[in-house]
Design a protein around this motif. Structure first.
Motif, PDB file in Angstrom:
ATOM      1  N   UNK A  10       0.851  -1.181   0.000  1.00 51.33           N
ATOM      2  CA  UNK A  10       0.000   0.000   0.000  1.00 51.33           C
ATOM      3  C   UNK A  10       0.892   1.237   0.000  1.00 51.33           C
ATOM      4  N   UNK A  11       0.458   2.248  -0.682  1.00 50.86           N
ATOM      5  CA  UNK A  11       1.260   3.463  -0.713  1.00 50.86           C
ATOM      6  C   UNK A  11       0.467   4.667  -1.152  1.00 50.86           C
ATOM      7  N   UNK A  12       1.169   5.782  -1.218  1.00 56.54           N
ATOM      8  CA  UNK A  12       0.597   7.037  -1.705  1.00 56.54           C
ATOM      9  C   UNK A  12       1.528   7.573  -2.778  1.00 56.54           C
ATOM     10  N   UNK A  13       0.974   7.931  -3.922  1.00 52.96           N
ATOM     11  CA  UNK A  13       1.761   8.536  -4.984  1.00 52.96           C
ATOM     12  C   UNK A  13       1.217   9.928  -5.248  1.00 52.96           C
ATOM     13  N   UNK A  14       2.030  10.778  -5.817  1.00 51.39           N
ATOM     14  CA  UNK A  14       1.554  12.120  -6.079  1.00 51.39           C
ATOM     15  C   UNK A  14       2.684  13.099  -6.305  1.00 51.39           C
ATOM     16  N   UNK A  15       2.367  14.385  -6.220  1.00 47.70           N
ATOM     17  CA  UNK A  15       3.361  15.422  -6.476  1.00 47.70           C
ATOM     18  C   UNK A  15       2.983  16.691  -5.718  1.00 47.70           C
ATOM     19  N   UNK A  16       3.925  17.648  -5.722  1.00 48.53           N
ATOM     20  CA  UNK A  16       3.682  18.947  -5.102  1.00 48.53           C
ATOM     21  C   UNK A  16       4.570  19.976  -5.812  1.00 48.53           C
ATOM     22  N   UNK A  17       4.215  21.246  -5.665  1.00 52.04           N
ATOM     23  CA  UNK A  17       5.006  22.328  -6.239  1.00 52.04           C
ATOM     24  C   UNK A  17       5.824  22.993  -5.143  1.00 52.04           C
TER      25      UNK A  17
ATOM     26  N   UNK B 107       7.991   4.845  -1.222  1.00 53.01           N
ATOM     27  CA  UNK B 107       7.858   4.482   0.186  1.00 53.01           C
ATOM     28  C   UNK B 107       6.921   5.390   0.959  1.00 53.01           C
ATOM     29  N   UNK B 108       6.301   6.348   0.270  1.00 50.12           N
ATOM     30  CA  UNK B 108       5.342   7.228   0.942  1.00 50.12           C
ATOM     31  C   UNK B 108       4.061   6.451   1.238  1.00 50.12           C
ATOM     32  N   UNK B 109       3.561   6.574   2.458  1.00 47.81           N
ATOM     33  CA  UNK B 109       2.328   5.918   2.876  1.00 47.81           C
ATOM     34  C   UNK B 109       1.418   6.956   3.522  1.00 47.81           C
ATOM     35  N   UNK B 110       0.184   6.528   3.827  1.00 49.16           N
ATOM     36  CA  UNK B 110      -0.722   7.450   4.509  1.00 49.16           C
ATOM     37  C   UNK B 110      -0.169   7.841   5.880  1.00 49.16           C
TER      38      UNK B 110
ATOM     39  N   UNK C 111      -0.913  17.006  -4.727  1.00 53.24           N
ATOM     40  CA  UNK C 111      -1.856  16.065  -5.345  1.00 53.24           C
ATOM     41  C   UNK C 111      -1.448  14.662  -4.925  1.00 53.24           C
ATOM     42  N   UNK C 112      -2.356  13.894  -4.369  1.00 53.47           N
ATOM     43  CA  UNK C 112      -2.029  12.542  -3.929  1.00 53.47           C
ATOM     44  C   UNK C 112      -3.135  11.561  -4.303  1.00 53.47           C
ATOM     45  N   UNK C 113      -2.774  10.309  -4.402  1.00 50.92           N
ATOM     46  CA  UNK C 113      -3.747   9.230  -4.619  1.00 50.92           C
ATOM     47  C   UNK C 113      -3.187   7.966  -3.991  1.00 50.92           C
ATOM     48  N   UNK C 114      -4.048   7.218  -3.310  1.00 47.25           N
ATOM     49  CA  UNK C 114      -3.616   5.962  -2.704  1.00 47.25           C
ATOM     50  C   UNK C 114      -3.494   4.878  -3.765  1.00 47.25           C
TER      51      UNK C 114
ATOM     52  N   UNK D  38      -5.125   0.638  -8.247  1.00 42.58           N
ATOM     53  CA  UNK D  38      -4.915  -0.677  -7.651  1.00 42.58           C
ATOM     54  C   UNK D  38      -4.519  -1.665  -8.739  1.00 42.58           C
ATOM     55  N   UNK D  39      -3.753  -2.676  -8.358  1.00 40.24           N
ATOM     56  CA  UNK D  39      -3.301  -3.678  -9.310  1.00 40.24           C
ATOM     57  C   UNK D  39      -3.255  -5.040  -8.633  1.00 40.24           C
ATOM     58  N   UNK D  40      -3.538  -6.062  -9.409  1.00 44.73           N
ATOM     59  CA  UNK D  40      -3.532  -7.448  -8.911  1.00 44.73           C
ATOM     60  C   UNK D  40      -2.749  -8.321  -9.890  1.00 44.73           C
ATOM     61  N   UNK D  41      -1.887  -9.176  -9.359  1.00 36.26           N
ATOM     62  CA  UNK D  41      -1.116 -10.114 -10.181  1.00 36.26           C
ATOM     63  C   UNK D  41      -1.172 -11.498  -9.547  1.00 36.26           C
TER      64      UNK D  41
END
Length: 279
Positions: A107-114, A125-128, A143-146, A268-271
């Motif tokens: 689980x993680x958090x992806x995103x960006x900032x200015x 490695x960013x998490x909630x 801007x973030x998204x889990x 989300x992704x599943x393998x």
């Protein structure tokens, strides 16, 4: 600090797991066997990220989040972990009869900032839990998204059991209408996929048979889940197959910052790796 949620095309683990062209890298786990018998049984698993399924020629899969569960739901020990230049490997002692689950869930958090006139991405490695400390003081337009990425395999000793298929309600999960260790070449089977605990339509499903290094055609099957989250497949030949299910990508996603009013995007992704037996 202004904060908003949006869809973000991530790299790293997510990029290795989503449905991708033939030339891209895919993350996978490959068990020495998926159906076994006996009273003192072990399974050895190779784990890697590679172009060719199932060959290790790019980089090893990280084992940080790896766990195994026995048929009664108890957590089992992962033994003999090792990570080399191109693959990781480990063993699980299968001490109970029934179906075992081996999974890496990230689980993680992806995103960006200015910041200072530049757009920066959140570090890997960013998490909630640590999000606040990953965003520096003075950052704007955050801007973030889990994200949730699940890579799992199933191994059965003796008769298959279904005790480990109870959904957790997080990410994409498999609910087998037909047990994943009971697949026969040329025979149709149905799987159901849930997103955050709910049957979800229109999830892209990609299936690729192993051994692509030695054939001209990729043999890729692309389909999508139906209204009930179900997908029916017929795999033509015996062998190992790589299966990938993802949340749909929105057209234009990842091609620059979204509008300020962009809605949240769940990623989300599943393998999984399936062994299909000869009739």
């Amino acid at each position: 600090m202004k904060k908003q949620l949006w869809g973000f095309a991530a790299g790293g683990v997510l990029a290795a797991m989503i449905a991708v062209p033939a030339s891209a890298h895919r993350q996978w786990m490959m068990p020495s066997s998926t159906v076994l018998s006996g009273d003192d049984v072990w399974v050895t698993v190779d784990a890697a990220v590679s172009n060719d399924l199932f060959y290790f020629e790019h980089q090893p899969m990280r084992l940080d989040a790896l766990k195994a569960w026995a048929p009664d739901g108890s957590e089992a020990t992962i033994e003999n972990k090792a990570t080399g230049r191109y693959r990781s490997t480990f063993d699980v002692h299968l001490t109970q009869k029934g179906t075992w689950r081996i999974a890496s869930v990230v689980d993680g958090v992806m995103g960006s900032y200015d910041l200072n006139g530049k757009t920066e991405r959140l570090p890997r490695g960013t998490t909630t839990a640590n999000l606040a400390e990953k965003i520096p003081a003075g950052a704007t337009n955050v801007r973030t998204a889990e994200s949730n990425n699940r890579n799992e395999i199933f191994v059965t000793v003796g008769e298959p059991t279904n005790t480990l298929f109870k959904p957790t309600g997080k990410g994409i999960e498999l609910v087998p209408v037909i047990h994943p260790n009971d697949l026969i070449a040329g025979e149709a089977f149905t799987f159901q996929f849930l997103l955050d605990g709910k049957p979800t339509a229109d999830l892209p499903v990609t299936v690729i048979p192993g051994g692509i290094r030695y054939r001209d055609q990729l043999g890729q099957i692309d389909t999508r889940t139906g209204a009930d989250g179900k997908v029916e497949l017929t795999l033509p030949e015996a062998g190992m197959y790589w299966v990938n299910v993802t949340t749909p990508q929105v057209e234009g996603e990842g091609e620059g910052p979204p509008p300020a009013d962009a809605p949240p995007r769940r990623r989300a992704s599943y393998v999984t790796t399936l062994e299909v037996l000869a009739p």
